[in-house]
Design a protein around this motif. Sequence first.
Motif, PDB file in Angstrom:
ATOM      1  N   GLY A 178       3.665  -9.576   1.880  1.00 39.88           N
ATOM      2  CA  GLY A 178       2.806  -8.440   1.932  1.00 39.88           C
ATOM      3  C   GLY A 178       3.361  -7.094   1.168  1.00 39.88           C
ATOM      4  O   GLY A 178       2.457  -6.385   0.502  1.00 39.88           O
ATOM      5  N   TYR A 179       4.660  -7.116   1.173  1.00 45.09           N
ATOM      6  CA  TYR A 179       5.374  -5.925   0.390  1.00 45.09           C
ATOM      7  C   TYR A 179       4.882  -6.054  -0.937  1.00 45.09           C
ATOM      8  O   TYR A 179       4.525  -4.997  -1.593  1.00 45.09           O
ATOM      9  CB  TYR A 179       7.002  -5.926   0.801  1.00 45.09           C
ATOM     10  CG  TYR A 179       7.498  -4.660   0.030  1.00 45.09           C
ATOM     11  CD1 TYR A 179       7.555  -3.545   0.634  1.00 45.09           C
ATOM     12  CD2 TYR A 179       7.901  -4.628  -1.206  1.00 45.09           C
ATOM     13  CE1 TYR A 179       8.095  -2.423   0.338  1.00 45.09           C
ATOM     14  CE2 TYR A 179       8.362  -3.611  -1.971  1.00 45.09           C
ATOM     15  CZ  TYR A 179       8.374  -2.421  -1.059  1.00 45.09           C
ATOM     16  OH  TYR A 179       8.976  -1.417  -1.729  1.00 45.09           O
ATOM     17  N   PHE A 180       5.406  -7.418  -1.586  1.00 43.16           N
ATOM     18  CA  PHE A 180       4.866  -7.291  -3.164  1.00 43.16           C
ATOM     19  C   PHE A 180       3.429  -7.327  -3.313  1.00 43.16           C
ATOM     20  O   PHE A 180       2.919  -6.692  -4.333  1.00 43.16           O
ATOM     21  CB  PHE A 180       5.350  -8.531  -3.450  1.00 43.16           C
ATOM     22  CG  PHE A 180       6.933  -8.435  -3.868  1.00 43.16           C
ATOM     23  CD1 PHE A 180       7.462  -7.620  -4.712  1.00 43.16           C
ATOM     24  CD2 PHE A 180       8.044  -9.212  -2.892  1.00 43.16           C
ATOM     25  CE1 PHE A 180       8.844  -7.194  -4.855  1.00 43.16           C
ATOM     26  CE2 PHE A 180       9.267  -8.899  -3.033  1.00 43.16           C
ATOM     27  CZ  PHE A 180       9.822  -8.042  -4.157  1.00 43.16           C
ATOM     28  N   ARG A 181       2.412  -7.742  -2.565  1.00 40.69           N
ATOM     29  CA  ARG A 181       0.949  -7.299  -2.514  1.00 40.69           C
ATOM     30  C   ARG A 181       0.764  -5.823  -2.739  1.00 40.69           C
ATOM     31  O   ARG A 181       0.332  -5.545  -3.720  1.00 40.69           O
ATOM     32  CB  ARG A 181       0.411  -7.975  -1.474  1.00 40.69           C
ATOM     33  CG  ARG A 181      -1.133  -7.778  -1.463  1.00 40.69           C
ATOM     34  CD  ARG A 181      -1.739  -8.409  -0.372  1.00 40.69           C
ATOM     35  NE  ARG A 181      -3.337  -8.430  -0.617  1.00 40.69           N
ATOM     36  CZ  ARG A 181      -4.149  -8.121   0.531  1.00 40.69           C
ATOM     37  NH1 ARG A 181      -3.767  -8.488   1.693  1.00 40.69           N
ATOM     38  NH2 ARG A 181      -5.472  -8.390   0.219  1.00 40.69           N
ATOM     39  N   VAL A 182       1.199  -4.946  -1.965  1.00 44.31           N
ATOM     40  CA  VAL A 182       1.124  -3.660  -1.754  1.00 44.31           C
ATOM     41  C   VAL A 182       1.644  -3.196  -3.085  1.00 44.31           C
ATOM     42  O   VAL A 182       0.997  -2.345  -3.684  1.00 44.31           O
ATOM     43  CB  VAL A 182       1.500  -3.023  -0.708  1.00 44.31           C
ATOM     44  CG1 VAL A 182       1.075  -1.524  -0.481  1.00 44.31           C
ATOM     45  CG2 VAL A 182       0.724  -3.654   0.688  1.00 44.31           C
ATOM     46  N   ALA A 183       2.961  -3.417  -3.286  1.00 41.67           N
ATOM     47  CA  ALA A 183       3.558  -3.129  -4.748  1.00 41.67           C
ATOM     48  C   ALA A 183       2.751  -3.124  -5.831  1.00 41.67           C
ATOM     49  O   ALA A 183       2.719  -2.627  -6.939  1.00 41.67           O
ATOM     50  CB  ALA A 183       4.980  -3.712  -4.856  1.00 41.67           C
ATOM     51  N   ILE A 185      -2.887   1.973   2.602  1.00 40.56           N
ATOM     52  CA  ILE A 185      -3.744   2.132   3.795  1.00 40.56           C
ATOM     53  C   ILE A 185      -4.944   0.760   3.835  1.00 40.56           C
ATOM     54  O   ILE A 185      -4.845   0.162   4.981  1.00 40.56           O
ATOM     55  CB  ILE A 185      -4.466   3.369   4.038  1.00 40.56           C
ATOM     56  CG1 ILE A 185      -3.459   4.532   4.364  1.00 40.56           C
ATOM     57  CG2 ILE A 185      -5.786   3.232   4.923  1.00 40.56           C
ATOM     58  CD1 ILE A 185      -3.973   5.705   4.030  1.00 40.56           C
ATOM     59  N   VAL A 186      -5.165   0.556   2.593  1.00 40.22           N
ATOM     60  CA  VAL A 186      -6.439  -0.497   2.664  1.00 40.22           C
ATOM     61  C   VAL A 186      -5.609  -1.937   2.826  1.00 40.22           C
ATOM     62  O   VAL A 186      -6.159  -2.734   3.439  1.00 40.22           O
ATOM     63  CB  VAL A 186      -6.946  -0.562   1.072  1.00 40.22           C
ATOM     64  CG1 VAL A 186      -7.745  -1.659   0.820  1.00 40.22           C
ATOM     65  CG2 VAL A 186      -7.801   0.618   0.942  1.00 40.22           C
ATOM     66  N   ALA A 187      -4.263  -1.928   2.334  1.00 39.78           N
ATOM     67  CA  ALA A 187      -3.767  -3.273   2.585  1.00 39.78           C
ATOM     68  C   ALA A 187      -3.404  -3.431   3.929  1.00 39.78           C
ATOM     69  O   ALA A 187      -3.660  -4.586   4.460  1.00 39.78           O
ATOM     70  CB  ALA A 187      -2.337  -3.138   1.825  1.00 39.78           C
ATOM     71  N   PHE A 188      -2.934  -2.361   4.706  1.00 42.73           N
ATOM     72  CA  PHE A 188      -2.741  -2.425   6.146  1.00 42.73           C
ATOM     73  C   PHE A 188      -4.102  -2.811   6.868  1.00 42.73           C
ATOM     74  O   PHE A 188      -3.915  -3.728   7.737  1.00 42.73           O
ATOM     75  CB  PHE A 188      -2.201  -1.035   6.495  1.00 42.73           C
ATOM     76  CG  PHE A 188      -2.130  -0.905   7.972  1.00 42.73           C
ATOM     77  CD1 PHE A 188      -1.050  -1.584   8.669  1.00 42.73           C
ATOM     78  CD2 PHE A 188      -3.074  -0.386   9.026  1.00 42.73           C
ATOM     79  CE1 PHE A 188      -0.828  -1.532  10.328  1.00 42.73           C
ATOM     80  CE2 PHE A 188      -2.740  -0.476  10.455  1.00 42.73           C
ATOM     81  CZ  PHE A 188      -1.637  -1.165  10.972  1.00 42.73           C
ATOM     82  N   ALA A 189      -5.293  -2.135   6.701  1.00 43.38           N
ATOM     83  CA  ALA A 189      -6.465  -2.287   7.219  1.00 43.38           C
ATOM     84  C   ALA A 189      -6.926  -3.884   7.153  1.00 43.38           C
ATOM     85  O   ALA A 189      -7.206  -4.430   7.876  1.00 43.38           O
ATOM     86  CB  ALA A 189      -7.402  -1.340   7.024  1.00 43.38           C
ATOM     87  N   SER A 190      -6.747  -4.280   5.844  1.00 41.65           N
ATOM     88  CA  SER A 190      -7.426  -5.610   5.504  1.00 41.65           C
ATOM     89  C   SER A 190      -6.553  -6.725   5.944  1.00 41.65           C
ATOM     90  O   SER A 190      -7.274  -7.646   6.470  1.00 41.65           O
ATOM     91  CB  SER A 190      -7.620  -5.857   3.951  1.00 41.65           C
ATOM     92  OG  SER A 190      -6.339  -5.755   3.307  1.00 41.65           O
ATOM     93  N   ALA A 220       4.349  -5.107   6.299  1.00 42.67           N
ATOM     94  CA  ALA A 220       4.915  -4.823   4.987  1.00 42.67           C
ATOM     95  C   ALA A 220       4.254  -3.573   4.359  1.00 42.67           C
ATOM     96  O   ALA A 220       4.931  -2.757   3.774  1.00 42.67           O
ATOM     97  CB  ALA A 220       4.654  -5.968   4.211  1.00 42.67           C
ATOM     98  N   ALA A 221       2.797  -3.305   4.689  1.00 44.71           N
ATOM     99  CA  ALA A 221       2.159  -2.263   3.930  1.00 44.71           C
ATOM    100  C   ALA A 221       2.754  -0.778   4.747  1.00 44.71           C
ATOM    101  O   ALA A 221       2.878   0.176   3.883  1.00 44.71           O
ATOM    102  CB  ALA A 221       0.735  -2.285   4.580  1.00 44.71           C
ATOM    103  N   LEU A 222       2.947  -0.877   6.057  1.00 47.83           N
ATOM    104  CA  LEU A 222       3.959   0.399   6.414  1.00 47.83           C
ATOM    105  C   LEU A 222       5.095   0.598   5.943  1.00 47.83           C
ATOM    106  O   LEU A 222       5.455   1.802   5.624  1.00 47.83           O
ATOM    107  CB  LEU A 222       3.718   0.363   8.066  1.00 47.83           C
ATOM    108  CG  LEU A 222       2.349   0.045   8.640  1.00 47.83           C
ATOM    109  CD1 LEU A 222       2.702  -0.190  10.388  1.00 47.83           C
ATOM    110  CD2 LEU A 222       1.617   1.278   8.453  1.00 47.83           C
TER     111      LEU A 222
END
Length: 191
Positions: A165-170, A39-44, A105-107
């Motif tokens: 983005g995926y690896f950032r959230v991971a 959620i934070v990654a998606f928002a930012s 990617a966050a989603l």
Amino acid sequence: MYWVSFLSLQETVIACLSFIVPNLVYSLMKPIDIQRGSIVAFASTSFLVLLASLPPFVAESGRSILMDAFSIVCHQLPSRSPHIDGVPLAVCHRCYATYLGFPIAALLFRTFRGAWPFSVRSAPWMLGLAVFPAVVDWGGDVVGIWQNSVGSRMVTGGIMGVAAGYFRVAAIADMGSQKRTSGSQHKESMS
């Protein structure tokens, strides 16, 4: 930070907003779980897309600040940038698609975390593979083999954005699980 002395005030502010603020928010979330991390990654990252999209909708002074800030990371060639009502966005097609890929990617991460076979340790290889189509698209255009298009730039940028983005959230979720694990081990050792 030696490089900060070469940046204008606007560039420094945008750099701080883009990189420092999300990392500060992540560090404040203890423990970080997949749901909150995504959620934070998606928002930012959605905020970053919003900033890149704002130039056509703000006054000339605001537009100038946004364009200057994003010029650090993008060439902003008018012929290679999306326009709204004749005003270019703050980044080119490929960069814009990359930024759009981050919240997507966050989603995806939140939806497919258990089904995705790649760990954070595989990130360098996967990111290299994600950048490869953009390099081929750009290189073919530079050497005259073909002329890339808006579509090819958007697709290759989107691939890079979703992968990065995926690896950032991971990585954020893995940091949270390591904090939870080390915290519980610390509590057990205190008993």
